[in-house]
Motif scaffolding. Sequence first.
Motif, mmCIF file in Angstrom:
data_model
loop_
_atom_site.group_PDB
_atom_site.id
_atom_site.type_symbol
_atom_site.label_atom_id
_atom_site.label_comp_id
_atom_site.label_asym_id
_atom_site.label_seq_id
_atom_site.Cartn_x
_atom_site.Cartn_y
_atom_site.Cartn_z
ATOM 1 N N HIS A 1 2.716 -0.277 -14.704
ATOM 2 C CA HIS A 1 2.744 -1.415 -13.775
ATOM 3 C C HIS A 1 3.527 -2.554 -14.433
ATOM 4 O O HIS A 1 2.998 -3.646 -14.657
ATOM 5 N N ASN B 1 3.849 1.458 -1.236
ATOM 6 C CA ASN B 1 4.412 1.547 -2.581
ATOM 7 C C ASN B 1 3.407 2.149 -3.568
ATOM 8 O O ASN B 1 3.763 3.008 -4.390
ATOM 9 N N TYR B 2 2.151 1.735 -3.483
ATOM 10 C CA TYR B 2 1.157 2.238 -4.435
ATOM 11 C C TYR B 2 0.835 3.708 -4.184
ATOM 12 O O TYR B 2 0.583 4.466 -5.124
ATOM 13 N N ASP C 1 0.830 -1.210 0.000
ATOM 14 C CA ASP C 1 0.000 0.000 0.000
ATOM 15 C C ASP C 1 0.862 1.258 0.000
ATOM 16 O O ASP C 1 0.553 2.237 -0.681
ATOM 17 N N LEU D 1 -2.112 -6.201 -8.363
ATOM 18 C CA LEU D 1 -0.770 -5.657 -8.146
ATOM 19 C C LEU D 1 -0.211 -6.110 -6.795
ATOM 20 O O LEU D 1 0.995 -6.333 -6.656
ATOM 21 N N GLN E 1 -6.571 -2.920 -5.647
ATOM 22 C CA GLN E 1 -5.410 -3.248 -6.483
ATOM 23 C C GLN E 1 -4.903 -4.657 -6.171
ATOM 24 O O GLN E 1 -3.699 -4.921 -6.138
ATOM 25 N N SER F 1 1.232 6.493 -6.961
ATOM 26 C CA SER F 1 0.121 7.392 -7.287
ATOM 27 C C SER F 1 0.514 8.858 -7.122
ATOM 28 O O SER F 1 0.079 9.715 -7.896
ATOM 29 N N TYR G 1 9.656 0.675 -7.331
ATOM 30 C CA TYR G 1 9.224 -0.684 -6.986
ATOM 31 C C TYR G 1 10.348 -1.451 -6.296
ATOM 32 O O TYR G 1 10.141 -2.045 -5.224
ATOM 33 N N GLN H 1 -7.248 4.300 -8.811
ATOM 34 C CA GLN H 1 -7.201 3.323 -7.730
ATOM 35 C C GLN H 1 -7.733 1.970 -8.182
ATOM 36 O O GLN H 1 -7.771 1.017 -7.409
#
Length: 575
Positions: free
Chosen positions: A290, A21-22, A19, A99, A96, A26, A55, A263
Amino acid sequence: MADKAQAKKMAYQIMTSFDKNYRWFSRVTRGAQERFEKGQWQQALAASKERISLYEQSLATAVAELYDFIMDHRQDREFWEQLKKAFAELIESHPQYELAETFYNSVIGKVFRHKSIDNTIMFVSSSRCFLAGQDKHKVIHSFDTTTTVMEMYESIFACYRFNIGFEDRPRDMQQLDDALRERLSKEELASVTAVEMLKPVFYRGKAAYLVGRICMPERTVPFVIALHTNENRQIYVDALLTERQDLSVIFGFARSYFMADTQFPGELVAFLHELLPNKKQFELFIALGHYKHGKTAFYRNFLEHMDNSDDQFEIAPGIRGLVMMVFHLPSYGVVFKIIKDEFAESKKITREHVIDRYKLVKMSDRVGRMADTHEYVNFRFPLSRICPALLEELQDTCASSVELTNDELIIKHLYIEKKLTPLNLYLQQETDPDKLHNAIDELGTCIKQIAMANIFPGDMLHKNFGITKHGRVIFYDYDEICWMDERNFRSIPKSDDPYALDTLSVAPSDVFPEQFEHFIVGKRPFKEMLKSLHGDLMTPEYWRDAQKEVSQGTIHNFTPYPGSRRFKRPEHSGQ
């Protein structure tokens, strides 16, 4: 008995790391609008590099934080099975979740050094079947189709707001109106049932795209509005795109990743896949940035294809490379590239240098001219599907990267790349003069655009380029690329002495463009064609001018659609 509480705790920690990382991903993505509005093109390049790098940074941090768990349970297989189950429960309603599965796989891969791919402890298969459309309303805007075309456009631009004004909004609205009326008949316009637009704006390079579709009873039509800004920081509509081929090129594998903030990436990809059914879903995940999940989705697609095919892997057609061994499965649309153990004497480079060059391309703006590559470790192939000639050549040229078991061929390190027709083969086989002319023109344009993206291609033999089904030439051999300022472009001294060149002092960084005509293409007709179309490539002045431009920070915009699609603007607009 495995400690379920410990497994749940570790699963929660992995999800927390994902989370985080996302959110980082974002945050970088959301900044694209401001960079577009302010014309911050260098910052846009930096943001693209940052987003690619984050990442691995997030993964390294996550594994470090889990070190104690890993040491305590490394040999406890039941624990890892419990961990996967606990993680699957945590992401059951996660927006997500696809992912998140990939991030989890990356953690497990780090722990076990990618030694095995096991669905009992990893998500080789997804934890659940994606039901496209259940969250569709969260990623699209629908616009009223009972009004006039012009009113529909006004509604669209009332919805997508920017913090800068238009160069000439009435002109743009009229051109959009005219363009749609040219492409759809009155009957088709009257039959439109819906206009659906994806909520995120798609930013890349110097352009922004509003992406959607027009729905009619018998068919759907892509509906993409391309926006640019002028030197006065004003927006203008550059084109309306309604052809799937144009959209396919925009989402092509040789371009940088889009910045499109959402999202619900799975729903976004599902919608795009309906627009572009010939693209694989993994290609669309990659196009959105991604790329790690794209690798997961690719592997799942690969396993499915293996189950539904019976042809054998074989050496790829074309001239053998001096650095890479390349093979393919004829029924599948990628090639597999492995760094050879030893290079030809003419290649004064190391294995580490080659890996670094591929990373350089990954982090660069590929401007639609350099193929994206994806790196894998310990990739497994059924030994029964490897043809004897391929196995022999792999063992002969890449022994250090090859491992054999009773039933598998394991490649310890390889790159996967979109399959293209090698340009040298295309020029041998094609007989249409117009297509040959286009291919040579494209070759010169490809070299120039790569240079304007601050990369000197190095080895420009035409065998190092491929051509797509749309007739676009793409570069795919990276072992000799470098930054433009790393080369000294020189003129060949003029002399009546036939031995003057033999005594010429040449440094490793020296390049003599006047010699390019002798090796880029072989046959005289193609040489003459290249010289007539792109003769400036054979002059040191061209390359020095290109060096000067990139050194000044000039960022070029190469539109991924034909110039004929672009709307006309007055000269004073600064187009």
